[in-house]
Design a protein around this motif. Structure first.
Motif, short mmCIF file in Angstrom:
data_model
loop_
_atom_site.label_atom_id
_atom_site.label_comp_id
_atom_site.label_asym_id
_atom_site.label_seq_id
_atom_site.Cartn_x
_atom_site.Cartn_y
_atom_site.Cartn_z
N TRP A 31 0.72 -0.86 0.21
CA TRP A 31 -0.18 -0.16 -0.01
C TRP A 31 0.84 1.32 -0.18
N GLY A 32 0.39 2.79 -0.31
CA GLY A 32 0.89 3.53 -0.50
C GLY A 32 0.09 4.82 -0.53
N TYR A 33 0.57 5.83 -0.31
CA TYR A 33 0.15 7.17 0.00
C TYR A 33 -0.21 7.93 -0.93
N CYS A 42 -4.67 12.38 3.30
CA CYS A 42 -3.94 10.34 3.07
C CYS A 42 -4.43 9.57 2.47
N ILE A 43 -4.65 8.98 1.24
CA ILE A 43 -5.67 7.92 0.58
C ILE A 43 -4.66 7.21 0.55
N THR A 55 5.15 6.24 2.28
CA THR A 55 4.86 5.73 2.95
C THR A 55 3.23 6.79 3.84
N LEU A 56 2.72 5.47 5.07
CA LEU A 56 2.03 6.47 6.26
C LEU A 56 2.25 8.07 6.84
N ALA A 57 3.53 7.50 7.22
CA ALA A 57 3.55 7.93 8.24
C ALA A 57 4.22 9.62 7.38
N LYS A 60 1.15 11.56 6.79
CA LYS A 60 0.53 12.50 7.54
C LYS A 60 1.82 13.66 8.34
N LEU A 61 2.94 13.26 7.62
CA LEU A 61 4.14 14.57 8.33
C LEU A 61 3.93 15.66 7.45
#
Length: 617
Positions: A31-33, A42-43, A55-57, A60-61
């Motif tokens: 998965w990617g965002y 973030c999708i 990445t999710l992190a 989000k940052l």
């Protein structure tokens, strides 16, 4: 094949299976965002080889105007890229007064410890740091440059907690420049910097937003959490966790309701019998070293530790030694039954206003507390829920009232209650080496309509409001120029909504106050609705209260967090919107608190954290 070889073969097969399983799950996520810039969400999508996924992190940052900074800063500009670095590659420079520099070095140690807790661990406790990094990551340095112009190291209501934080990356070095006028602003900047950093599961490194510009300051000067440690004892370790979580949310006042009628867990060297008679057990006592440790622990984290000695009601256990030492009854109605006639909850007790020895003891309590918590800029006198029937059915008190010509009607007792408060203020000022500090008292019969300015001087007293947010008294207090702190129980009492602890059903202030209700409770809107005009500076801020009839170490964190985080954004940012735009950041802040060892309550499935905006009504 023999049984021996068969077992050996099975063992080899099992080991290979374990290794292949670990190898499989150590592969990058499918998965990617990507950041939907129109709403800062973030999708989540499956990676198809097309560039642009993070990445999710990382997402989000950098996604949205504030990323995952909590509480929301006044202004912020965040870049879209991140840099990878190792925690061992952090260095710093401090330009400040020596006392400020010493505190900042301790705050930097807290900052680094928070980063060390960001990386997750395998079930066996092994950290997920990589054992091999690319040369770019190994070489990248993070340099924190802190400049503090002022010398203040103790918080007051006038402390400027603002800061600026600029992050700039050039080649293999990222510099975070912090500028503040005192230690507290700089500490807040370090907290914000820590929220621009996260652990990246693909590279197994820390990642930091490569560029950022943040200018920030709080909307209110008083942003507190009240913790009651009398009804149930709370350990020093649990108090430390509370202070850690407060620091992560830029809350600045730990209101320590340390004693009550139930227990007196504070050991005072000059009054050792207080804890001897008043503590639940020998292991449930706060010694002077404990209190001083908590005060210092809080200060390093930007928090004042505010002592409360609640009086003249809410006293009892701990005072039983008076008659044995020739001082008479220091307290009346102690553990008196039926309790409903003499106090709001068992056990009962009120100070004996007819006994002059009581004031000698009270003065000594104040002196001990000033020495332990000092230097103090505020003191909480408590002052709520006095039961006139207690005094008026005690012969010693009624005889004294009659002999002195005071009378026995309601007004006579209010007059003597106000005399008690005047004497208390004088005793505290004497204990504080002659320096008068503002006193805080709860709304009570003494502050009811038409009374507050008769009995109390607005210059000397701050009123903490625990009634509802529609109480007309709020408007009257503001019109009479009283400074106020909001703790209205209909939104900011965190013990509400559980089963009754006397009788059955739910407790008195039900229902439960969800984080959304906490977030939407606006002191300024309440004040605006209750008075036509008021000085905005009179609203000092607010405080969420946790009374511990039904709480102790086992549930403390989940009672306070993340609802305390919702309170923090209301008091730091005072947003002009409701809770909904803050939800995804609040969910992430809860995750962050758990990373830091705070057992904050789970409020959504993790799927919602990974699929922003899809858990809605």
């Amino acid at each position: 094949m023999t049984g021996k070889h068969s077992c050996l073969g099975l063992l080899v097969w099992a080991l290979l299976l374990i290794q292949s399983s670990q190898a499989f799950f150590s592969l990058p996520s499918p998965w990617g965002y990507r950041c939907a810039s129109q709403n800062g969400t973030c999708i989540k999508e499956e990676k198809t080889g097309i560039s642009g996924f993070t990445t999710l992190a990382h997402c989000k940052l950098t996604c949205g105007p504030h990323g995952v900074i909590w509480p929301k800063p006044k202004t912020s500009e965040l870049g879209n890229e991140v840099v990878q670095f190792l925690p061992s590659n952090i260095d710093y420079r401090i330009s400040a007064h020596p006392e400020v520099s010493a505190l900042l070095r301790e705050a930097l140690a807290v900052f680094k410890n928070n980063l060390d807790q960001y990386n997750p661990k395998y079930s066996d406790g092994t950290e997920l740091w990589n054992d091999q990094y690319d040369s770019k990551t190994v070489a990248h340095k993070v340099f924190i440059d802190i400049t503090v112009s002022g010398m203040d190291t103790h918080l007051t209501l006038d402390t400027d907690e603002s800061y600026t934080l600029a992050v700039l990356t050039k080649e293999d070095k990222t510099t975070a420049t912090i500028i503040a006028s005192n230690f507290f602003g700089a500490r807040h900047a370090l907290e914000t910097l820590s929220q621009l950093i996260d652990y990246d599961e693909n590279t197994k490194t820390l990642i930091l937003v490569s560029t950022a510009m943040i200018s920030d300051s709080p909307a209110f000067s008083y942003r507190g959490i009240l913790l009651d440690t009398s009804r149930n004892f709370i350990s020093v370790k649990a108090i430390e966790r509370t202070l850690d979580a407060m620091a992560a949310n830029k809350l600045n006042t730990f209101h320590w309701h340390i004693t009550d009628s139930h227990s007196f867990p504070l050991y005072m060297p000059s009054l050792p019998k207080m804890a001897y008679y008043g503590a639940y057990s020998a292991s449930q006592i706060y010694y002077p070293a404990d209190v001083k440790h908590v005060v210092k622990y809080g200060r390093v984290r930007g928090i004042r530790v505010l002592p409360e000695f609640d009086a003249p009601a809410h006293v009892g256990n701990g005072f039983q030694w008076g008659p044995q030492h020739g001082l008479g009854n220091l307290v009346v109605c102690e553990n008196r039954e039926p309790w409903q006639s003499f106090c709001v909850e068992p056990p009962c007790g009120q100070l004996n206003i007819a006994n002059p020895n009581m004031y000698d003891v009270l003065g000594q309590i104040y002196k001990e507390m000033v020495d332990l918590f000092g230097p103090i800029d505020l003191f909480h006198y408590g002052g709520d829920e006095v039961n006139l029937n207690c005094w008026n059915t005690t012969d010693e008190v009624t005889d004294w009232m009659t002999e002195n010509g005071f009378g026995l009607d309601e007004k006579a007792y209010y007059n003597q209650w106000s005399v008690f408060q005047e004497k208390s203020q004088d005793l505290l000022t004497k204990a504080n080496n002659g320096k008068k500090v503002p006193g805080i008292i709860w709304t009570s019969h003494l502050t009811e309509a038409g009374r507050a300015d008769v009995y109390l001087n607005p210059h000397d007293y701050i009123i903490q409001i625990w009634t509802t947010g529609v109480d007309p008294l709020i408007g009257e207090l503001l019109d009479k120029n009283f400074r106020v702190i909001f703790s209205n129980y209909d939104h900011w009492y965190l013990d509400c909504g559980f089963g009754a602890w006397v009788g059955e059903g739910n407790n008195w202030c039900s229902p439960y106050k969800g984080w959304q209700a906490v977030y939407d409770n606006s002191p300024i809107k309440i004040a605006t609705n209750l008075t036509t005009s008021f000085d905005r500076k009179l609203v000092l801020g607010g405080e969420a209260a946790l009374w511990t009839e039904q709480a102790d170490d086992a549930v403390l964190d989940s009672r306070l967090w993340p609802r305390g985080s919702a309170l923090a954004e209301r008091l730091w940012s005072d947003p002009d919107h409701n809770w909904q735009p803050a939800e995804t950041r609040l969910i992430h802040q809860r995750q962050r608190l758990v990373q830091r060892g705070i057992q904050a309550d789970r409020i959504q499935p993790q799927w919602c954290h990974q699929n922003e905006g899809l858990c809605y009504l």
